[in-house]
Design a protein around this motif. Structure first.
Motif, PDB file in Angstrom:
ATOM      1  N   THR A  17       0.730  -1.095   0.013  1.00 40.90           N
ATOM      2  CA  THR A  17       0.073  -0.172   0.107  1.00 40.90           C
ATOM      3  C   THR A  17       0.865   1.255   0.124  1.00 40.90           C
ATOM      4  O   THR A  17       0.230   2.241  -0.283  1.00 40.90           O
ATOM      5  N   ASP A  18       1.954   1.282   0.403  1.00 44.61           N
ATOM      6  CA  ASP A  18       3.038   2.322   0.374  1.00 44.61           C
ATOM      7  C   ASP A  18       3.885   2.753  -0.839  1.00 44.61           C
ATOM      8  O   ASP A  18       4.099   3.647  -0.928  1.00 44.61           O
ATOM      9  N   ALA A  19       4.040   1.513  -1.624  1.00 45.70           N
ATOM     10  CA  ALA A  19       4.675   1.844  -2.801  1.00 45.70           C
ATOM     11  C   ALA A  19       4.446   0.987  -3.871  1.00 45.70           C
ATOM     12  O   ALA A  19       4.340  -0.061  -3.512  1.00 45.70           O
ATOM     13  N   ALA A  20       4.407   1.445  -5.181  1.00 44.02           N
ATOM     14  CA  ALA A  20       4.421   0.766  -6.329  1.00 44.02           C
ATOM     15  C   ALA A  20       5.591  -0.210  -6.667  1.00 44.02           C
ATOM     16  O   ALA A  20       5.481  -1.282  -6.943  1.00 44.02           O
ATOM     17  N   ILE A  21       6.753   0.698  -6.463  1.00 44.96           N
ATOM     18  CA  ILE A  21       8.033  -0.074  -6.783  1.00 44.96           C
ATOM     19  C   ILE A  21       8.873   0.146  -5.407  1.00 44.96           C
ATOM     20  O   ILE A  21       9.013   1.231  -4.927  1.00 44.96           O
ATOM     21  N   ARG A  22       9.525  -0.992  -4.784  1.00 44.32           N
ATOM     22  CA  ARG A  22      10.325  -0.804  -3.729  1.00 44.32           C
ATOM     23  C   ARG A  22      11.678  -1.705  -4.089  1.00 44.32           C
ATOM     24  O   ARG A  22      11.410  -2.822  -4.345  1.00 44.32           O
ATOM     25  N   VAL A  23      12.714  -0.857  -3.820  1.00 45.83           N
ATOM     26  CA  VAL A  23      14.014  -1.571  -4.408  1.00 45.83           C
ATOM     27  C   VAL A  23      14.877  -1.483  -2.986  1.00 45.83           C
ATOM     28  O   VAL A  23      14.974  -0.668  -2.133  1.00 45.83           O
ATOM     29  N   SER A  24      15.186  -2.957  -2.414  1.00 46.27           N
ATOM     30  CA  SER A  24      16.032  -2.784  -1.288  1.00 46.27           C
ATOM     31  C   SER A  24      17.358  -3.142  -1.402  1.00 46.27           C
ATOM     32  O   SER A  24      17.545  -4.450  -1.854  1.00 46.27           O
ATOM     33  N   ALA A  25      18.446  -2.376  -0.984  1.00 51.56           N
ATOM     34  CA  ALA A  25      19.693  -2.929  -0.991  1.00 51.56           C
ATOM     35  C   ALA A  25      20.280  -3.844  -2.082  1.00 51.56           C
ATOM     36  O   ALA A  25      20.769  -4.854  -2.120  1.00 51.56           O
ATOM     37  N   SER A  43      12.320   3.897  -3.225  1.00 51.36           N
ATOM     38  CA  SER A  43      10.999   3.600  -3.205  1.00 51.36           C
ATOM     39  C   SER A  43      10.247   4.732  -4.053  1.00 51.36           C
ATOM     40  O   SER A  43      10.277   5.890  -4.064  1.00 51.36           O
ATOM     41  N   VAL A  44       9.305   4.425  -4.742  1.00 52.54           N
ATOM     42  CA  VAL A  44       8.464   4.878  -5.835  1.00 52.54           C
ATOM     43  C   VAL A  44       6.932   4.658  -5.346  1.00 52.54           C
ATOM     44  O   VAL A  44       6.329   3.783  -5.561  1.00 52.54           O
ATOM     45  N   PRO A  45       6.354   6.088  -5.020  1.00 54.12           N
ATOM     46  CA  PRO A  45       4.960   5.716  -4.553  1.00 54.12           C
ATOM     47  C   PRO A  45       3.995   5.485  -5.662  1.00 54.12           C
ATOM     48  O   PRO A  45       4.124   5.841  -6.775  1.00 54.12           O
ATOM     49  N   ASP A  46       2.780   5.047  -5.502  1.00 54.29           N
ATOM     50  CA  ASP A  46       1.866   4.482  -6.447  1.00 54.29           C
ATOM     51  C   ASP A  46       1.391   5.979  -7.001  1.00 54.29           C
ATOM     52  O   ASP A  46       1.141   6.920  -6.653  1.00 54.29           O
ATOM     53  N   GLY A  47       1.531   5.924  -8.577  1.00 51.41           N
ATOM     54  CA  GLY A  47       0.966   6.895  -9.185  1.00 51.41           C
ATOM     55  C   GLY A  47       2.147   8.204  -9.545  1.00 51.41           C
ATOM     56  O   GLY A  47       1.802   9.249 -10.327  1.00 51.41           O
ATOM     57  N   MET A  48       3.264   7.917  -9.048  1.00 48.45           N
ATOM     58  CA  MET A  48       4.406   8.958  -9.244  1.00 48.45           C
ATOM     59  C   MET A  48       5.158   8.695 -10.548  1.00 48.45           C
ATOM     60  O   MET A  48       5.298   7.665 -11.078  1.00 48.45           O
TER      61      MET A  48
END
Length: 301
Positions: A17-25, A43-48
């Motif tokens: 619910t917090d990000a459309a795309i999440r890249v970690s380490a 982190s890329v929020p939804d709709g950005m």
């Protein structure tokens, strides 16, 4: 005959619910030892719409290819709408439309044939793919070019067609690698108009670009990549606020012309008065000015 595979859209409970795309380490080291991406968190929020900027070799395309699952990382993870791109690659790819930097349409196919083909590859039935292609022809402004094969289209129309093929499955996420590279200014603006029309419709867009004007025109936020790392991310105004020189005055004094920069407009105006310069244009630093300062700062760091 086109063979298709259909993947069910993930349920809302399976989506972050917090990000459309999440890249970690995320780290990518190639076999020759080159460290292309180094422990990236993003982190890329939804709709950005997020623009990835950086010098050649900074790691932009490597990052984009890992987000789409095309390139496996050395370590780290990527999730799109809560789905692990590398554990469930096909489910994740179903959520994404991708336009690679070097992509070209098939020369012998007409626009509608292109779009219908990619619709079928995305799992649409024949009738649905044809109807969706009809809709995209209108959106792309290709009605008057229906009888032309791709080889007959201008560079701008080809890129619009490629974006259209990426949209055929109505994906919530688009990943565009240098979407207007090699286009003339008119063609570039045609593609900009198409991408602007996608904003505000709930789509998340990640795009790499070398064009500062393009990034400022299309992107909600900018992420500056240097040495394989995200050096800074934020709106253009937020990035400008990090700079020493946030305002700039350009002037002509007889046969001489130049520019004066400073952290405030008051500082710049004081310098102009001290030099006796009366005619000038005072503006905020452009994104290109901001980019040059932050890139130099990143390299020093």
């Amino acid at each position: 005959m086109v063979t298709t595979t259909t993947y069910d859209r993930p349920s809302l409970s399976a989506q972050a619910t917090d990000a459309a795309i999440r890249v970690s380490a995320l780290t990518k080291r190639y076999a020759n030892g080159t460290l292309a991406n180094d422990n990236i968190d993003l982190s890329v929020p939804d709709g950005m719409t997020l623009g990835l900027l950086g010098r050649n070799g900074a790691g932009k395309t490597t990052l984009a290819r890992q987000i789409t699952g095309e390139l496996a990382p050395t370590s780290g993870s990527v999730h799109v709408n809560g789905i692990d791109v590398f554990a469930e690659t096909m489910r994740a790819r179903y959520l994404m439309g991708v336009v690679p930097q070097e992509a070209q349409p098939y020369d012998h196919l007409r626009p509608h044939e292109h779009l219908a083909l990619f619709g079928r590859l995305r799992g649409l039935g024949r009738t649905e793919a044809g109807q969706r292609a009809d809709e995209m022809i209108e959106v792309l402004g290709l009605v008057e070019h229906l009888r032309k094969t791709a080889r007959m289209l201008s560079g701008g129309l080809k890129r619009k067609l490629l974006v259209g093929t990426a949209l055929m499955g109505d994906p919530p996420i688009l990943v565009l690698d240098e979407p207007t590279t090699g286009l003339d200014p008119h063609a570039r603006r045609e593609v900009w108009a198409l991408l602007r029309s996608l904003r505000g419709r709930g789509r998340t867009i990640v795009m790499t670009t070398h064009y500062m004007e393009e990034a400022e025109e299309l992107c909600d936020e900018i992420a500056l990549i240097s040495g394989g790392r995200i050096y800074v991310q934020g709106t253009v105004e937020a990035l400008r606020a990090r700079c020493r020189n946030r305002f700039k005055a350009t002037y002509e004094d007889g046969t001489n012309h130049g520019a004066i920069a400073g952290s405030t407009s008051v500082e710049v105006l004081a310098t102009l008065r001290r030099l006796g310069i009366e005619e000038f244009a005072l503006t905020k630093a452009s994104l290109e000015d901001v980019y040059m300062e932050l890139t130099a700062e990143a390299l020093e760091a």
